[in-house]
Design an enzyme around this catalytic site. Structure first.
Site, PDB file in Angstrom:
ATOM      1  N   HIS A  74       0.827  -1.202   0.000  1.00 14.97           N
ATOM      2  CA  HIS A  74       0.000   0.000   0.000  1.00 14.97           C
ATOM      3  C   HIS A  74       0.865   1.257   0.000  1.00 14.97           C
ATOM      4  O   HIS A  74       2.028   1.239   0.426  1.00 14.97           O
ATOM      5  CB  HIS A  74      -0.929   0.008   1.208  1.00 14.97           C
ATOM      6  CG  HIS A  74      -2.059  -0.969   1.081  1.00 14.97           C
ATOM      7  ND1 HIS A  74      -3.139  -0.967   1.924  1.00 14.97           N
ATOM      8  CD2 HIS A  74      -2.289  -1.970   0.197  1.00 14.97           C
ATOM      9  CE1 HIS A  74      -3.984  -1.921   1.578  1.00 14.97           C
ATOM     10  NE2 HIS A  74      -3.482  -2.551   0.535  1.00 14.97           N
ATOM     11  N   GLU A  76       0.820   3.964   1.821  1.00 13.10           N
ATOM     12  CA  GLU A  76       1.300   4.398   3.131  1.00 13.10           C
ATOM     13  C   GLU A  76       2.526   3.600   3.552  1.00 13.10           C
ATOM     14  O   GLU A  76       3.500   4.147   4.076  1.00 13.10           O
ATOM     15  CB  GLU A  76       0.197   4.230   4.187  1.00 13.10           C
ATOM     16  CG  GLU A  76      -1.079   4.973   3.876  1.00 13.10           C
ATOM     17  CD  GLU A  76      -2.104   4.147   3.086  1.00 13.10           C
ATOM     18  OE1 GLU A  76      -3.303   4.386   3.266  1.00 13.10           O
ATOM     19  OE2 GLU A  76      -1.704   3.268   2.287  1.00 13.10           O
ATOM     20  N   CYS A 100      -6.043   1.822   5.505  1.00 12.97           N
ATOM     21  CA  CYS A 100      -6.692   0.608   5.992  1.00 12.97           C
ATOM     22  C   CYS A 100      -6.145   0.308   7.390  1.00 12.97           C
ATOM     23  O   CYS A 100      -5.175   0.930   7.841  1.00 12.97           O
ATOM     24  CB  CYS A 100      -6.425  -0.561   5.044  1.00 12.97           C
ATOM     25  SG  CYS A 100      -4.713  -1.155   5.060  1.00 12.97           S
ATOM     26  N   CYS A 103      -2.347  -0.621   7.435  1.00 17.70           N
ATOM     27  CA  CYS A 103      -1.495   0.563   7.272  1.00 17.70           C
ATOM     28  C   CYS A 103      -1.566   1.440   8.520  1.00 17.70           C
ATOM     29  O   CYS A 103      -0.568   2.054   8.902  1.00 17.70           O
ATOM     30  CB  CYS A 103      -1.904   1.354   6.035  1.00 17.70           C
ATOM     31  SG  CYS A 103      -1.447   0.527   4.493  1.00 17.70           S
TER      32      CYS A 103
END
Length: 154
Positions: A74, A76, A100, A103
């Site tokens: 992801h 992040e 999410c 993360c």
């Protein structure tokens, strides 16, 4: 602490940059960008969602949601990994939605103090978003949700 607020001049700039960086993702369903900024409003790191460096991001992999979720990094996480420095007290801007729950754990562990992202109630992520909000609140990470993402320049 969760707040919905209007975006400042700097929030606008960094969210716009996160949106631009999201375009670098080859994910056909959701392109996400992240920008980490220090207390002096300097960009420390950026990231977008994609397969790990050196792993071929073929359409077969990216279009197979189950396989993609097992392989993708992801935005992040990429921004946190690529920073290669302490992120304590920093701000992360994420486009087009908040982190999410997985993360969120990395944001908390990295010591990031604030997350700025557009509000999203995407049904696919809503349970994860609730958990993110719960964890941020417990850990003292400020979550600023922008209620009008269209206010960010295109």
């Amino acid at each position: 602490m969760i707040e919905t607020r209007e975006i400042s001049h700097w929030d606008h700039r960094f969210l716009d940059l996160a949106r631009h960086i999201a375009n670098w993702s080859k994910d056909p369903s959701t392109q996400v960008g992240a920008v980490i900024v220090d207390c002096n409003k300097r960009v420390v790191s950026t990231g977008f969602n994609g397969l790990p460096s050196g792993v071929e991001d073929t359409l077969e992999r990216l279009n197979d949601r189950e396989l993609k979720y097992q392989m993708i990094v992801h935005a992040e996480r990429n921004a946190i990994i690529d920073a290669r420095q302490s992120l304590v007290g920093h701000i992360i801007y994420v486009w087009p939605m908040m982190p999410c729950s997985v993360c969120a754990t990395m944001v908390i562990q990295a010591g990031i103090a604030e997350v700025v992202a557009p509000f999203s109630d995407n049904p696919r992520w809503v349970d994860s978003f609730h958990l993110t909000q719960e964890m941020f609140q417990e850990a003292g990470v400020c979550l600023a949700l922008i209620d009008d993402p269209s206010a960010v320049a295109q």
